[in-house]
Design a protein around this motif. Structure first.
Motif, PDB file in Angstrom:
ATOM      1  N   VAL A 115       8.924  -1.248 -15.843  1.00  0.00           N
ATOM      2  CA  VAL A 115       8.181  -2.474 -14.878  1.00  0.00           C
ATOM      3  C   VAL A 115       8.247  -2.001 -13.388  1.00  0.00           C
ATOM      4  N   THR A 116       9.221  -1.230 -12.820  1.00  0.00           N
ATOM      5  CA  THR A 116       8.922  -0.703 -11.538  1.00  0.00           C
ATOM      6  C   THR A 116       7.680  -0.003 -11.586  1.00  0.00           C
ATOM      7  N   ARG A 117       7.633   1.132 -12.480  1.00  0.00           N
ATOM      8  CA  ARG A 117       6.524   1.892 -12.449  1.00  0.00           C
ATOM      9  C   ARG A 117       5.047   1.231 -12.418  1.00  0.00           C
ATOM     10  N   ALA A 118       5.144   0.159 -13.070  1.00  0.00           N
ATOM     11  CA  ALA A 118       4.026  -0.630 -13.203  1.00  0.00           C
ATOM     12  C   ALA A 118       3.453  -1.547 -12.084  1.00  0.00           C
ATOM     13  N   VAL A 119       4.551  -2.044 -11.479  1.00  0.00           N
ATOM     14  CA  VAL A 119       4.514  -2.761 -10.280  1.00  0.00           C
ATOM     15  C   VAL A 119       3.939  -1.953  -9.021  1.00  0.00           C
ATOM     16  N   ARG A 120       4.556  -0.866  -9.087  1.00  0.00           N
ATOM     17  CA  ARG A 120       3.980   0.127  -7.841  1.00  0.00           C
ATOM     18  C   ARG A 120       2.882   0.589  -8.020  1.00  0.00           C
ATOM     19  N   ALA A 121       2.264   0.617  -9.433  1.00  0.00           N
ATOM     20  CA  ALA A 121       0.814   0.848  -9.545  1.00  0.00           C
ATOM     21  C   ALA A 121      -0.085  -0.212  -9.065  1.00  0.00           C
ATOM     22  N   TRP A 122       0.401  -1.300  -9.177  1.00  0.00           N
ATOM     23  CA  TRP A 122      -0.477  -2.418  -8.749  1.00  0.00           C
ATOM     24  C   TRP A 122      -0.457  -2.511  -7.422  1.00  0.00           C
ATOM     25  N   HIS A 123       0.444  -2.163  -6.701  1.00  0.00           N
ATOM     26  CA  HIS A 123       0.508  -2.223  -5.116  1.00  0.00           C
ATOM     27  C   HIS A 123      -0.267  -0.956  -4.542  1.00  0.00           C
ATOM     28  N   HIS A 124      -0.433   0.231  -5.517  1.00  0.00           N
ATOM     29  CA  HIS A 124      -1.225   1.455  -5.155  1.00  0.00           C
ATOM     30  C   HIS A 124      -2.585   1.215  -5.396  1.00  0.00           C
ATOM     31  N   GLY A 125      -3.046  -0.017  -6.009  1.00  0.00           N
ATOM     32  CA  GLY A 125      -4.563  -0.482  -6.350  1.00  0.00           C
ATOM     33  C   GLY A 125      -5.043   0.533  -7.295  1.00  0.00           C
ATOM     34  N   ARG A 126      -4.090   0.702  -8.521  1.00  0.00           N
ATOM     35  CA  ARG A 126      -4.780   1.489  -9.530  1.00  0.00           C
ATOM     36  C   ARG A 126      -5.608   0.813 -10.477  1.00  0.00           C
ATOM     37  N   TYR A 127      -5.499  -0.785 -10.502  1.00  0.00           N
ATOM     38  CA  TYR A 127      -6.463  -1.351 -11.198  1.00  0.00           C
ATOM     39  C   TYR A 127      -7.493  -1.998 -10.257  1.00  0.00           C
ATOM     40  N   PRO A 128      -8.656  -2.315 -10.806  1.00  0.00           N
ATOM     41  CA  PRO A 128      -9.611  -2.980  -9.947  1.00  0.00           C
ATOM     42  C   PRO A 128      -9.175  -4.514  -9.467  1.00  0.00           C
ATOM     43  N   ALA A 129      -8.266  -5.078 -10.205  1.00  0.00           N
ATOM     44  CA  ALA A 129      -8.005  -6.230  -9.790  1.00  0.00           C
ATOM     45  C   ALA A 129      -6.884  -6.215  -8.656  1.00  0.00           C
ATOM     46  N   THR A 130      -6.287  -5.093  -8.186  1.00  0.00           N
ATOM     47  CA  THR A 130      -5.349  -4.906  -7.166  1.00  0.00           C
ATOM     48  C   THR A 130      -6.005  -3.978  -6.159  1.00  0.00           C
ATOM     49  N   ARG A 131      -7.090  -3.838  -6.114  1.00  0.00           N
ATOM     50  CA  ARG A 131      -7.705  -2.677  -5.328  1.00  0.00           C
ATOM     51  C   ARG A 131      -7.982  -3.188  -3.884  1.00  0.00           C
ATOM     52  N   SER A 132      -8.162  -4.588  -3.968  1.00  0.00           N
ATOM     53  CA  SER A 132      -8.554  -5.590  -2.405  1.00  0.00           C
ATOM     54  C   SER A 132      -7.149  -5.634  -1.890  1.00  0.00           C
ATOM     55  N   ALA A 133      -7.185  -5.464  -0.202  1.00  0.00           N
ATOM     56  CA  ALA A 133      -5.827  -5.722   0.333  1.00  0.00           C
ATOM     57  C   ALA A 133      -5.309  -7.168   0.497  1.00  0.00           C
ATOM     58  N   SER A 134      -6.292  -8.128   0.075  1.00  0.00           N
ATOM     59  CA  SER A 134      -5.929  -9.440  -0.004  1.00  0.00           C
ATOM     60  C   SER A 134      -4.931  -9.674  -1.442  1.00  0.00           C
ATOM     61  N   ALA A 135      -5.479  -8.899  -2.440  1.00  0.00           N
ATOM     62  CA  ALA A 135      -4.928  -9.076  -3.691  1.00  0.00           C
ATOM     63  C   ALA A 135      -3.418  -8.404  -3.672  1.00  0.00           C
ATOM     64  N   ARG A 136      -3.235  -7.279  -3.203  1.00  0.00           N
ATOM     65  CA  ARG A 136      -2.182  -6.490  -2.944  1.00  0.00           C
ATOM     66  C   ARG A 136      -1.116  -7.298  -2.027  1.00  0.00           C
ATOM     67  N   GLU A 137      -1.667  -7.886  -1.024  1.00  0.00           N
ATOM     68  CA  GLU A 137      -0.627  -8.795  -0.024  1.00  0.00           C
ATOM     69  C   GLU A 137      -0.315 -10.063  -1.089  1.00  0.00           C
ATOM     70  N   ARG A 138      -1.145 -10.666  -1.791  1.00  0.00           N
ATOM     71  CA  ARG A 138      -0.511 -11.902  -2.554  1.00  0.00           C
ATOM     72  C   ARG A 138       0.457 -11.298  -3.436  1.00  0.00           C
ATOM     73  N   LEU A 139       0.274 -10.138  -3.993  1.00  0.00           N
ATOM     74  CA  LEU A 139       1.061  -9.703  -5.075  1.00  0.00           C
ATOM     75  C   LEU A 139       2.588  -9.522  -4.406  1.00  0.00           C
ATOM     76  N   THR A 140       2.900  -9.341  -3.118  1.00  0.00           N
ATOM     77  CA  THR A 140       4.227  -9.165  -2.711  1.00  0.00           C
ATOM     78  C   THR A 140       4.996 -10.422  -2.991  1.00  0.00           C
ATOM     79  N   GLU A 141       4.324 -11.837  -2.720  1.00  0.00           N
ATOM     80  CA  GLU A 141       4.829 -13.094  -2.932  1.00  0.00           C
ATOM     81  C   GLU A 141       4.952 -13.513  -4.341  1.00  0.00           C
ATOM     82  N   PHE A 142       3.994 -12.808  -5.306  1.00  0.00           N
ATOM     83  CA  PHE A 142       3.746 -13.276  -6.642  1.00  0.00           C
ATOM     84  C   PHE A 142       4.485 -12.795  -7.508  1.00  0.00           C
ATOM     85  N   VAL A 143       4.932 -11.352  -7.311  1.00  0.00           N
ATOM     86  CA  VAL A 143       5.674 -10.653  -8.336  1.00  0.00           C
ATOM     87  C   VAL A 143       7.019 -11.179  -8.399  1.00  0.00           C
ATOM     88  N   PRO A 144       8.011 -11.647  -7.714  1.00  0.00           N
ATOM     89  CA  PRO A 144       9.236 -11.773  -8.121  1.00  0.00           C
ATOM     90  C   PRO A 144       9.164 -13.218  -8.912  1.00  0.00           C
TER      91      PRO A 144
END
Length: 577
Positions: A488-517
């Motif tokens: 789980v932690t490995r995958a979430v770090r990959a999201w934050h590093h923008g490894r998927y198209p869905a998380t490559r924008s800064a706004s998407a990664r910023e929203r992840l911070t609030e959404f993941v928990p």
């Protein structure tokens, strides 16, 4: 200033040790110091309290005599100058010996000047940082000279092989800010500028500079009979889990501009070109200015900056302060909280106010007060707390030259730290420390106090910054019901590093911070959390964008719950989704 607590027997042991090891000339030079009760008590106390310092004193009594006779500021400058020139005419073995002997002399000089009350903590950190500049610079010049001799690259000036080399060594963290602690690691980011590097035909620049970087680490980090110079940490580079230890400036710029996270912006506040092609390093940092210092921030970006503070708070168990066994860097009320108090506000306001773009913690507190972001009382309280905690940190590290920030748990060892810090009793030290920790904790707690916590409802932290698993986060995921928390932690770090198209924008990664928990808690509440998470990860990997999905699910908890139930209990339907 150290308070001598040495017995007559211990003083006698000190004199006997020195007399046994010293030459006749050295004994004569040390005799006046040992004849003075105050000086003998001081030297004896240092030896009794700190085995590392005792060994430095006894291993070379002539060096000890020279340091007692010198003017500390002049000798510190001379040691750094000698270290800076140590690469000239040296073999690799000779250079390693020179750097390590220089480090030993600087370590003993700084300790004696610190414990003797000659230098304050600011001067100690300046001297240690200046020596680190000299050591890293000398190692880099030596390696570039060797690379030119081996035909890997060309240098335009044999006396200054680093200039125009294109090899960039950035100092990060306390090293970048000129605030190194007594037994500090040094955090480096190593880059190469393809437009400036003059690599020989047929040589691959990446291969050449990765090899140079490996040798740089070995020159500084490797332990020999003379000890070591610095432990080197390269993990602050862009996406360290998937990049080489040296990457091109072009690749680094692309990463920061497209995938960089706010915690990385905070780290880059302190970045400084320290060795190699410093001009190229300054150009690189100049190009990063719009990334680090944003003039305009939307709600999601500000919320993500707030999350830096909340991650540290939730991670460390905010609210509990102690003395015995307390970590004065990472624990509640510690050094890290002062640093983040400063850096989060610099990130928010520094884009519009260049006066806030400073590296040093004390300097930044003064700048924030001058700009009206904090009041004078906060500036003064946190500045005093920072200096006191750094002094205690140095005492802890002087004992055995360990990169530790944790106070001893037993009374006898704790009393040694109290005496080294200048207190007559452990009780007096404990009172001063508890007051300081409480001051920092309270100031820190009021920073962005309206922002929601990132802790799990089940208790514990959910932190995914950096490149390694956070033990507290692993424990929290297990409590939530995840059987494979590392995945789980490995995958979430990959999201934050923008490894998927869905998380490559800064706004998407910023929203992840609030959404993941919220996501992680909901997935385990409606079936098999590991299976549901795996399907959600595959879902995210196939999506072209993620901002709308994160916003929708975060604002509609019922919909998130329904999705979690489907993902966790209906595999075929989950695949259809």
């Amino acid at each position: 200033m150290l308070r001598p607590r040495i017995t007559a027997a211990a003083a006698a042991r000190t004199k006997a040790r020195i007399a046994e090891l010293a030459t006749a000339d050295t004994v004569g030079r040390l005799k006046p110091w040992l004849a003075k009760a105050a000086a003998a008590g001081f030297l004896g106390s240092v030896m009794e309290y700190a085995p590392f310092l005792r060994d430095l004193m006894l291993d070379d009594t002539a060096r000890l005599a020279s340091l007692l006779e010198c003017e500390p500021d002049e000798r510190a400058s001379a040691v750094s100058a000698e270290t800076s020139a140590a690469w000239r005419g040296a073999s690799e073995t000779e250079l390693m010996a020179r750097l390590r002997k220089g480090r030993a002399e600087m370590a003993l000089l700084a300790a004696l000047a610190d414990l003797g009350g000659v230098w304050d903590v600011d001067r100690v950190t300046q001297a240690l940082s200046a020596f680190a500049d000299a050591a890293v610079g000398a190692a880099a010049r030596f390696l570039l000279t060797q690379a030119a001799a081996n035909g890997d690259l060309f240098v335009s000036d044999a006396d200054a092989p680093d200039q125009g080399s294109g090899w960039v060594v950035l100092a990060m963290g306390k090293f970048g800010a000129g605030e190194l602690n007594y037994s500090s690691d040094i955090d480096l980011i190593v880059l190469f500028d393809l437009e400036r590097a003059n690599v020989a035909a047929g040589r691959d620049p990446g291969t050449v500079f990765v090899r140079l970087t490996k040798r740089l680490v070995a020159l500084l980090h490797e332990r020999t009979a003379d000890g070591y110079v610095f432990r080197v940490d390269l993990r602050l580079r862009p996406d360290p889990g998937s990049t080489n230890i040296a990457i091109s400036t072009e690749a680094a710029l692309l990463y920061y501009e497209s995938l960089g996270q706010n915690w990385e912006r905070a780290a880059l506040i302190k970045a400084r070109a320290v060795a190699g092609d410093r001009r190229a390093g300054d150009v690189f940092l100049g190009e990063l200015t719009p990334y680090i210092w944003r003039k305009y921030l939307d709600y999601a970006a500000i919320a993500d900056i707030h999350s830096i503070k909340r991650q540290i708070q939730d991670h460390r168990g905010h609210g509990e302060i102690a003395v015995a066994g307390h970590n004065i860097k990472l624990g509640s009320g510690g050094i890290r909280e002062i640093e983040f108090f400063v850096q989060t506000q610099q990130l928010i306001a520094g884009g519009r106010d260049p006066a806030l773009r400073v590296r040093g913690t004390i300097e930044a507190l003064a700048a924030l007060a001058a700009a009206g972001w904090i009041d004078a009382a906060a500036r003064d309280e946190l500045s005093a707390a920072y200096r006191f905690l750094r002094e205690v940190e140095h005492c802890v590290q002087m004992v055995a030259d360990e990169q530790t920030h944790t106070l001893p748990a037993d009374d006898a060892a704790l009393s040694v730290i109290a005496y080294m810090a200048g207190f007559a009793t452990t009780a007096a030290f404990s009172g001063a420390l508890l007051k300081t920790l409480a001051t920092v904790r309270d100031r820190y707690a009021r920073l962005f106090e309206a922002a929601p916590s990132l802790a799990s409802a089940a208790g514990g932290s959910l932190v995914f910054t950096g490149d390694e698993d956070d033990p507290g986060t692993i424990a929290t995921l297990k409590r939530l019901g995840y059987k494979r928390p590392e995945e789980v932690t490995r995958a979430v770090r990959a999201w934050h590093h923008g490894r998927y198209p869905a998380t490559r924008s800064a706004s998407a990664r910023e929203r992840l911070t609030e959404f993941v928990p919220l996501l992680l808690e909901t997935l385990t509440a409606h079936g098999d959390g590991d299976a549901a998470f795996a399907v959600f990860d595959r879902l995210l990997a196939r999506m072209p964008a993620g901002v709308q999905l994160f916003a929708l699910l975060q604002s509609n908890r019922q919909l998130l719950g329904l999705l979690a139930m489907v993902l966790g209990t209906a595999p075929r339907l989950a695949e259809t989704i």
